[in-house]
Scaffold this motif. Sequence first.
Motif, short mmCIF file in Angstrom:
data_model
loop_
_atom_site.label_atom_id
_atom_site.label_comp_id
_atom_site.label_asym_id
_atom_site.label_seq_id
_atom_site.Cartn_x
_atom_site.Cartn_y
_atom_site.Cartn_z
N ARG A 96 0.61 -1.60 -0.05
CA ARG A 96 -0.19 0.17 -0.12
C ARG A 96 0.88 1.50 0.02
O ARG A 96 0.59 2.43 -0.47
CB ARG A 96 -0.75 0.20 1.24
N HIS A 97 2.03 1.32 0.77
CA HIS A 97 2.84 2.02 0.51
C HIS A 97 4.64 2.03 0.74
O HIS A 97 4.60 1.05 0.92
CB HIS A 97 2.72 2.71 1.89
N LEU A 98 5.02 2.41 -0.21
CA LEU A 98 6.52 2.13 -0.68
C LEU A 98 7.37 3.49 -0.89
O LEU A 98 6.87 4.38 -1.56
CB LEU A 98 6.22 1.83 -2.19
N ILE A 99 8.72 3.35 0.26
CA ILE A 99 9.55 4.49 -0.07
C ILE A 99 10.76 3.74 -0.58
O ILE A 99 11.39 2.42 -0.56
CB ILE A 99 9.69 5.13 0.98
N LYS A 100 11.65 4.81 -2.39
CA LYS A 100 12.50 4.21 -2.48
C LYS A 100 13.41 5.46 -2.80
O LYS A 100 13.39 6.64 -2.67
CB LYS A 100 11.99 3.85 -4.08
N ARG A 125 0.89 4.06 -3.07
CA ARG A 125 1.30 5.03 -3.04
C ARG A 125 2.63 4.84 -2.49
O ARG A 125 3.57 4.46 -1.93
CB ARG A 125 1.28 6.13 -1.56
N LEU A 126 3.75 5.23 -3.97
CA LEU A 126 5.45 5.50 -4.10
C LEU A 126 5.88 6.99 -3.95
O LEU A 126 5.14 7.72 -4.47
CB LEU A 126 5.34 4.88 -5.52
N LEU A 127 6.55 6.44 -2.96
CA LEU A 127 7.52 8.07 -2.73
C LEU A 127 8.83 8.00 -2.71
O LEU A 127 9.28 6.71 -2.67
CB LEU A 127 7.44 8.64 -1.39
N VAL A 128 9.79 8.41 -4.12
CA VAL A 128 10.47 8.54 -4.40
C VAL A 128 11.37 9.73 -3.97
O VAL A 128 11.53 10.94 -4.22
CB VAL A 128 10.96 8.55 -6.09
N LEU A 129 12.60 9.16 -2.90
CA LEU A 129 13.61 9.96 -2.19
C LEU A 129 14.56 10.18 -2.80
O LEU A 129 15.05 9.34 -3.83
CB LEU A 129 13.87 9.88 -1.16
#
Lengths: 116, 115
Positions: B9-13, B111-115
């Motif tokens: 459901r959520h992913l931070i990369k 929800r993908l968040l790319v940092l």
Amino acid sequence: AQSVAQPEDQVNVAEGNPLTVKCTYSVSGNPYLFWYVQYPNRGLQFLLKYITGDNLVKGSYGFEAEFNKSQTSFHLKKPSALVSDSALYFCAVRRGYGGSQGNLIFGKGTKLSVKP
Amino acid sequence: AAGVIQSPRHLIKEKRETATLKCYPIPRHDTVYWYQQGPGQDPQFLISFYEKMQSDKGSIPDRFSAQQFSDYHSELNMSSLELGDSALYFCASSLGGTGYQETQYFGPGTRLLVL
């Protein structure tokens, strides 16, 4: 090319009053039109669709929509708004008809705010 | 009733990393669509599959690929992630191919968040 326009970014309604969220479309051939609702941080929920037949389509949660071919419109309506109806509403048209190319093309969305 | 399931459901990369998003359609649905919704934007079509074959392609970057498996679940593979890939990714499923009458039912999104 198929397209959908939602002319209002936001619609404000008092609880208990009727609501209308506007949608106009541009398609080549027969239009296949859909309404979806999106609550914050949630997916898109299907409300109703027009494929053919009766111009007044009834859907979920008391919503209905009127297809008007001459005005190329598919406005979403509800006789009496609830605070819980506050959400983002998307009108969509199906690209192509039959076979492949069945993806939806969405309008920009209209934020509905219902105040107590 | 069973709905479309998406994971995670959520992913931070980090930038330049890879990500894999999974979609499990409603039982008996044979068609899967992927959409990308940027912040404050409407959903944009990426790609679709019918009976495990790609049926249509939208604005999907070459860095992305997808497939539908024998059990009809689908995976969206994203490589060389960029900051602009940060978005909500929806999967939708329908029954009976991409016929115009079929309703697409959407999952809750990843929800993908790319940092």
